[in-house]
Write a protein that holds these residues in place. Structure first.
Motif, PDB file in Angstrom:
ATOM      1  N   SER A  26    -130.852-101.832 -30.207  1.00 23.22           N
ATOM      2  CA  SER A  26    -129.913-102.952 -30.294  1.00 23.22           C
ATOM      3  C   SER A  26    -129.248-103.167 -28.948  1.00 23.22           C
ATOM      4  CB  SER A  26    -128.849-102.680 -31.351  1.00 23.22           C
ATOM      5  OG  SER A  26    -128.024-101.599 -30.958  1.00 23.22           O
ATOM      6  N   GLY A  54    -134.746-104.272 -29.355  1.00 28.81           N
ATOM      7  CA  GLY A  54    -135.213-104.605 -30.692  1.00 28.81           C
ATOM      8  C   GLY A  54    -136.314-103.685 -31.176  1.00 28.81           C
ATOM      9  N   VAL A  64    -136.898-103.944 -34.966  1.00 26.06           N
ATOM     10  CA  VAL A  64    -135.734-104.094 -35.828  1.00 26.06           C
ATOM     11  C   VAL A  64    -135.012-105.383 -35.450  1.00 26.06           C
ATOM     12  CG1 VAL A  64    -135.429-101.622 -36.242  1.00 26.06           C
ATOM     13  CG2 VAL A  64    -134.313-102.689 -34.273  1.00 26.06           C
ATOM     14  N   GLU A  65    -134.283-105.940 -36.393  1.00 22.75           N
ATOM     15  CA  GLU A  65    -133.572-107.201 -36.164  1.00 22.75           C
ATOM     16  C   GLU A  65    -132.567-107.041 -35.027  1.00 22.75           C
ATOM     17  OE1 GLU A  65    -133.051-111.067 -36.413  1.00 22.75           O
ATOM     18  OE2 GLU A  65    -134.453-109.983 -37.675  1.00 22.75           O
ATOM     19  N   LEU A  66    -132.563-107.985 -34.130  1.00 25.38           N
ATOM     20  CA  LEU A  66    -131.667-107.971 -32.979  1.00 25.38           C
ATOM     21  C   LEU A  66    -130.765-109.190 -33.067  1.00 25.38           C
ATOM     22  CD1 LEU A  66    -131.057-106.529 -30.262  1.00 25.38           C
ATOM     23  CD2 LEU A  66    -132.713-108.062 -29.218  1.00 25.38           C
ATOM     24  N   PRO A  67    -129.517-108.992 -33.467  1.00 22.23           N
ATOM     25  CA  PRO A  67    -128.617-110.146 -33.591  1.00 22.23           C
ATOM     26  C   PRO A  67    -128.251-110.725 -32.224  1.00 22.23           C
ATOM     27  CG  PRO A  67    -127.439-108.108 -34.043  1.00 22.23           C
ATOM     28  CD  PRO A  67    -128.878-107.747 -33.825  1.00 22.23           C
ATOM     29  N   ARG A  69    -129.735-112.719 -29.855  1.00 24.72           N
ATOM     30  CA  ARG A  69    -130.645-112.479 -28.729  1.00 24.72           C
ATOM     31  C   ARG A  69    -130.262-113.291 -27.491  1.00 24.72           C
ATOM     32  NH1 ARG A  69    -134.076-113.456 -32.800  1.00 24.72           N
ATOM     33  NH2 ARG A  69    -134.935-115.319 -31.824  1.00 24.72           N
ATOM     34  N   THR A  96    -142.688-111.380 -30.427  1.00 25.05           N
ATOM     35  CA  THR A  96    -142.573-110.792 -31.761  1.00 25.05           C
ATOM     36  C   THR A  96    -143.450-109.561 -31.850  1.00 25.05           C
ATOM     37  OG1 THR A  96    -144.305-112.243 -32.616  1.00 25.05           O
ATOM     38  CG2 THR A  96    -142.034-112.976 -32.908  1.00 25.05           C
ATOM     39  N   THR A 100    -141.082-109.459 -36.039  1.00 24.44           N
ATOM     40  CA  THR A 100    -139.664-109.476 -35.679  1.00 24.44           C
ATOM     41  C   THR A 100    -139.517-109.761 -34.195  1.00 24.44           C
ATOM     42  OG1 THR A 100    -139.201-107.841 -37.418  1.00 24.44           O
ATOM     43  CG2 THR A 100    -137.520-108.122 -35.720  1.00 24.44           C
TER      44      THR A 100
END
Length: 187
Positions: A26, A54, A64-67, A69, A96, A100
Motif C-alpha cells: 500500500s 499494490g 491487492v487493492e490500492l486506494p 492511486r 493490472t 487488480t
C-alpha cells in the motif's frame, strides 16, 4: 515502462525478490517519507530501479487493492522532485495484475555528472544505496567515492544541430588549429 506481468512473474519465482525492485502493498500516509531512501538508493544504483505499489509480498506477490492511486502517483512524483538532490523525474505507470490495478514507479539512474543522489528533506537525509537486502545509508567514505566517480560533463562535445561551416569564425578556427598542431607532433 516495463512489462509488469513479466516482473511480477519473476518476483513470484524468486524467494528473495529481485535486484532493483521494491514492492509495497500500500501507499499509506507517511510512506513517502520512509520511501525517500529507496528512491534515492535506486537512483544511485546502476540502471536505476522500480517501485511497485499494490503487491503484497507476504501473500506471494498477489495484487491487492490500492486506494487513491492518482494521489499516490502525484505524491511520489513531487517527492522525487523536491526531496532529492539532484531531483529525479520518475516515470509512472499503471497496470493490472490478477485483475487488480497496481502502480509502477520507474526510477532512473542519476546522471554520473551529478552523483550521488541524496535525500535533502525529512528524517532520511543523506546518501542512500539500494541492495537486495534493502536500503542502507552510505558511509562518509562511500559518499566520497560516489562523488569522486562523477564524470566531467561533455555537453560541449554534442553536435550543434543546424550549424553550418559558415557559422564558424575563420580566424578563431585557424588559431585553434595552430594551437593544436603546436602541442602535438602527430598533427
Amino acid at each position: 515502462m516495463v512489462d509488469l506481468q513479466t516482473v511480477v512473474g519473476a518476483l513470484r519465482l524468486e524467494d528473495d525478490g529481485l535486484p532493483g525492485v521494491e514492492v509495497r502493498a500500500s501507499a499509506l500516509p507517511g510512506l513517502i517519507d520512509t520511501l525517500l531512501s529507496t528512491l534515492c538508493g535506486l537512483a544511485n544504483r546502476p540502471g536505476g530501479g522500480l517501485v511497485l505499489f499494490g503487491l503484497d509480498e507476504a501473500l506471494g506477490y498477489r495484487a491487492v487493492e490500492l486506494p487513491d492511486r492518482r494521489q499516490t502517483v502525484a505524491d511520489f512524483a513531487e517527492a522525487a522532485r523536491v526531496a532529492l538532490d539532484p531531483s529525479i523525474a520518475i516515470e509512472v505507470g499503471e497496470g493490472t495484475v490478477d485483475g487488480t490495478a497496481i502502480v509502477a514507479l520507474l526510477v532512473p539512474e542519476v546522471d554520473s555528472a551529478s552523483r550521488p543522489c541524496r535525500v535533502v528533506r525529512g528524517a532520511q537525509r543523506g546518501v542512500w544505496f539500494h541492495s537486495l537486502e534493502g536500503d542502507y545509508r552510505a558511509t562518509a567514505a562511500e559518499a566520497r567515492g560516489a562523488r569522486s566517480s562523477r564524470a566531467q560533463p561533455r555537453f560541449d562535445a554534442d553536435p550543434a544541430i543546424g550549424a553550418r561551416r559558415a557559422d564558424l569564425d575563420r580566424d578563431l578556427v585557424s588559431a585553434f588549429l595552430r594551437s593544436c598542431r603546436d602541442r602535438s607532433p602527430q598533427l
